[in-house]
Scaffold this active site. Structure first.
Site, PDB file in Angstrom:
ATOM      1  N   GLU A  44     -66.505  35.279 -46.019  1.00 24.44           N
ATOM      2  CA  GLU A  44     -66.676  36.651 -46.509  1.00 24.44           C
ATOM      3  C   GLU A  44     -65.365  37.087 -47.138  1.00 24.44           C
ATOM      4  OE1 GLU A  44     -67.968  39.658 -43.710  1.00 24.44           O
ATOM      5  OE2 GLU A  44     -68.095  41.132 -45.330  1.00 24.44           O
ATOM      6  N   CYS A 236     -70.923  41.918 -44.080  1.00 22.05           N
ATOM      7  CA  CYS A 236     -71.231  43.285 -44.522  1.00 22.05           C
ATOM      8  C   CYS A 236     -71.007  43.490 -46.009  1.00 22.05           C
ATOM      9  CB  CYS A 236     -70.379  44.283 -43.759  1.00 22.05           C
ATOM     10  SG  CYS A 236     -70.765  44.358 -42.026  1.00 22.05           S
ATOM     11  N   ASN A 367     -78.032  41.096 -44.165  1.00 17.06           N
ATOM     12  CA  ASN A 367     -76.993  40.668 -43.218  1.00 17.06           C
ATOM     13  C   ASN A 367     -77.303  41.218 -41.832  1.00 17.06           C
ATOM     14  OD1 ASN A 367     -74.502  39.603 -42.244  1.00 17.06           O
ATOM     15  ND2 ASN A 367     -73.581  41.616 -42.479  1.00 17.06           N
ATOM     16  N   GLU A 368     -76.572  42.248 -41.393  1.00 18.40           N
ATOM     17  CA  GLU A 368     -76.813  42.742 -40.030  1.00 18.40           C
ATOM     18  C   GLU A 368     -77.746  43.935 -40.066  1.00 18.40           C
ATOM     19  OE1 GLU A 368     -73.005  43.536 -38.307  1.00 18.40           O
ATOM     20  OE2 GLU A 368     -72.857  41.525 -37.467  1.00 18.40           O
TER      21      GLU A 368
HETATM   22  O1  AHR Z   1     -67.188  39.144 -39.715  1.00 20.36           O
HETATM   23  C1  AHR Z   1     -66.846  40.468 -39.941  1.00 20.36           C
HETATM   24  C2  AHR Z   1     -68.057  41.361 -39.979  1.00 20.36           C
HETATM   25  O2  AHR Z   1     -68.686  41.372 -38.736  1.00 20.36           O
HETATM   26  C3  AHR Z   1     -69.137  40.926 -40.910  1.00 20.36           C
HETATM   27  O3  AHR Z   1     -68.946  41.400 -42.180  1.00 20.36           O
HETATM   28  C4  AHR Z   1     -70.361  41.556 -40.332  1.00 20.36           C
HETATM   29  O4  AHR Z   1     -71.519  40.870 -40.648  1.00 20.36           O
HETATM   30  C5  AHR Z   1     -70.060  41.647 -38.875  1.00 20.36           C
HETATM   31  O5  AHR Z   1     -70.290  42.904 -38.377  1.00 20.36           O
END
Ligand code: AHR
Length: 645
Positions: A44, A236, A367-368
């Site tokens: 990321e 994220c 993602n989340e």
């Molecule tokens: O890894 C850091 C963050 O943690 C990522 O962006 C997210 O997916 C998670 O909350």
């Protein structure tokens, strides 16, 4: 007397062996296949992982496209006359509208300098400078210099043949010395007006020596892990703070200077770690991610926005009747990665230098994310993607936590939708990882497979800036990973997160690999990941003590795999206790008695031990020879990988 002593010794040894723990490895009961994607990496653009990190560009804000167009730049006025104006050509060049218009009447006394990403790391090596420029009046020459943090000139070159048309001008600069936080200086002489844009400086030594490529030391650390997949671009960052801030892969392909700059969501995410100069230029974009995956033999795993912004931020969602463009992005991505070169997106891939397909097999949608709004949007994607591309596996997210109502709801709904993979995230304390070494032993063996898509033990707590990549955390992760390996029929993908962090520009800790402008190192957690990934085997075999798996009893955790191709048996054992222990190995169904084997040991008596830029391998595996069937001792707080041919 001699005979008596010998019998006594033999009796004593026999009793000692009887009292020893006996681990039985069942090479005669070969279990599930270990997925080639079992151990992967999560990339990321957080902590300056892309711009300022993996993407080797050394100039920050090279196209003057940050909202503050001169962020990262300084005017140099040594008494010379000069004037700098930022001009915006929004209608003509919407992707990269700004350029610097510089009027000079000076003799090398007016110029601009760039500070790089917390300084420019300069080695005694060659660098490639380039700039788009034209002269609109008079005659102006440019002198380009690399300057050390103490102000010493390390390299110099000049450009003096500017024409009235925009052209790219290039220089090779050979630095005479090293500087961790140097800068780039461009001085103008003569009298006239020049326009400049896309001011760029790259080391010549990049990964595979690709022009304007990736930082070689960082890619090497990834390649050494032999990861099964690369998840990108997050995290994220996929979601964005709102929908306009989301990651859109189409904005990251094609000519690099036409990739529109976007604010990095980590710029403003944490008040305690603000990064006002954090933007995405997308020089590392989807083509480069696919290429990187291919380079290091990893399967690409893109995660796409599902029509939802981060639910910790705006939580904005696209209206369901307007979701089609988002789904179309996913379809087009499959065409970009795998499509024939006669298709629109397949052709772009070929034009960018890769006519062969990238062999995309899986995509994550969201993602989340959580709750009904996610399930509805995922279902809309799934309906279209499965109809048009049944060969592509889809991953859905189980939300941000390892359990709880949102997690249970996601699993219930995604099981109904017959989703291929469910992406579970766990950022928990080390003890949670030890206790959860059993997590998958009783998981439902039917339905979606588990993608442990983001995990890391947090020494202080999630998003706490005191978190450290210490040995206690790494060891707990190793113990947990024996549980993933034992359950390779359920868990088919996993990745530690996040991957990279710049020591001077991070937002989130812990991270697998840390770097500054010149150096990089793998944490103890990195070596745990690497030991699993480079010893992944092909099939699980049971390892038991008294018929019970080792998942915490007497502080021991174990798993074993066989590699049918290399004809190897690999046993991984964690001793999480502060005392040494020993055991005897009995391998059923394999002639291993008295065989020599290797044992890689990762251990420290100090739970708080860490690696660092100055001591990058303070904690790294050490290889020993052992003999099977003799008592094998394990050091306190150790992770051990035994390999028998
Ligand atoms: O890894 C850091 C963050 O943690 C990522 O962006 C997210 O997916 C998670 O909350």
């Amino acid at each position: 007397m001699k005979k008596y002593l010998l019998s006594l010794f033999l009796l004593f040894s026999f009793c000692f062996l009887l009292a020893q723990k006996k681990l039985i490895v069942h090479a005669d009961k070969i279990g599930a296949q270990v997925s080639p994607t079992m151990w992967g990496i999560f990339f990321e653009d957080i902590n300056f992982a892309a711009d300022g990190g993996l993407y080797a560009e050394l100039v920050k804000n090279r196209s003057f496209e940050f909202p503050m167009p001169l962020m990262g730049w300084k005017e140099i006025k040594k008494g010379g006359n000069g004037k700098l104006l930022i001009i915006n050509l929004e209608n003509e060049k919407p992707q990269n509208p700004r350029y610097a218009n510089i009027k000079v009447d000076a003799a090398n006394n007016y110029g601009i300098s760039n500070e790089g990403f917390r300084g420019i790391g300069i080695k005694s090596e060659a660098y490639n400078f380039s700039v788009l420029a034209r002269k609109t009046e008079g005659d102006v020459q440019m002198t380009v210099e690399l300057i050390s943090s103490s102000g010493k000139k390390l390299a110099t070159g000049s450009i003096n043949n500017l024409t009235p048309d925009w052209n790219e001008y290039k220089l090779s600069l050979l630095s005479s010395d090293t500087s961790l936080k140097g800068s780039l200086q461009i001085l103008f002489s003569g009298k006239g007006i020049v326009d400049i844009d896309v001011v760029s400086l790259f080391p010549q030594n990049t990964w595979k020596n690709r022009s304007k490529g990736l930082r070689a030391d960082l890619v090497q650390l990834l390649a050494d892990m032999k990861p099964g997949f690369i998840r990108f671009p997050g995290g994220c960052i996929v979601e964005g703070r709102d929908l306009t801030n989301r990651y859109q892969w189409k904005e990251t392909v094609g000519a690099t200077d036409a990739r529109k700059v976007l604010m990095n969501r980590w710029n403003v995410e944490f008040r305690h770690r603000p990064a006002p100069d954090y933007f995405q230029t997308f020089g590392l974009g989807f083509f480069e991610y696919f290429q990187l995956s291919e380079d290091i033999g990893a399967e690409p795993l893109p995660i796409l926005n599902c029509g939802m912004a981060c639910q910790y931020n705006s939580g904005e969602v696209v209206a369901l009747n307007e979701i089609d463009p988002y789904i179309q992005d996913a379809l087009d991505l499959i065409e970009f990665a795998n499509g024939n070169t006669t298709t629109k997106w397949g052709k772009l891939r070929a034009d960018m230098g890769h006519p062969q397909p990238f062999n995309l097999k899986s995509i994550g949608i969201g993602n989340e994310q959580w709750d009904e709004q996610y399930v509805e949007r995922f279902a809309a994607f799934e309906k279209v993607l499965k109809a048009k591309h049944p060969e592509i596996k889809l991953a859905a997210a189980a939300g941000p936590s390892a359990d709880g109502p949102r997690f249970d709801y996601a699993w219930k709904e995604f099981r109904k939708l017959n989703v291929d993979l469910i992406d579970e995230h766990y950022y928990q304390e080390p003890d949670w990882f030890l206790k959860n070494a059993h997590r998958y032993d009783n998981y439902d063996r039917t339905g979606p497979k588990v993608f442990a898509g983001e995990y890391a033990a947090q020494s202080r707590g999630i998003a706490n800036s005191e978190n450290r990549n210490n040995w206690q955390c790494a060891l707990a992760e190793a113990a947990f990973m024996t549980g993933l390996e034992r359950n390779a029929d359920v868990v088919t993908m996993s990745s530690y997160a996040p991957l990279f962090a710049h020591v001077d520009a991070w937002q989130w800790t812990p991270d697998l690999i840390w770097f500054d402008n010149l150096r990089s190192y793998g944490t103890p957690n990195y070596y745990v990941q690497k030991l699993f990934a480079t010893n992944k085997g092909t099939h699980v075999v049971p390892v038991m003590e008294n018929g019970v798996v080792l998942a915490g009893k007497d502080s021991l955790y174990a798993s074993a795999v066989m590699d049918k191709n290399k004809k190897e048996m690999i046993i991984k054992i964690v001793n999480s206790s502060s005392s040494p222990t020993s055991f005897v190995l009995d391998i059923k169904g394999m002639k291993a008695a008295n065989k020599e084997a290797t044992m890689q040991v990762l251990s420290s008596s100090d739970k708080l031990a860490v690696n660092s830029l100055d001591n990058p391998q303070s904690l790294a595996p050490v290889e020993k020879k052992i003999v099977i069937n003799k008592s094998i001792s394990l050091q306190p707080l150790s992770f051990n990988v035994i390999k028998i041919q």
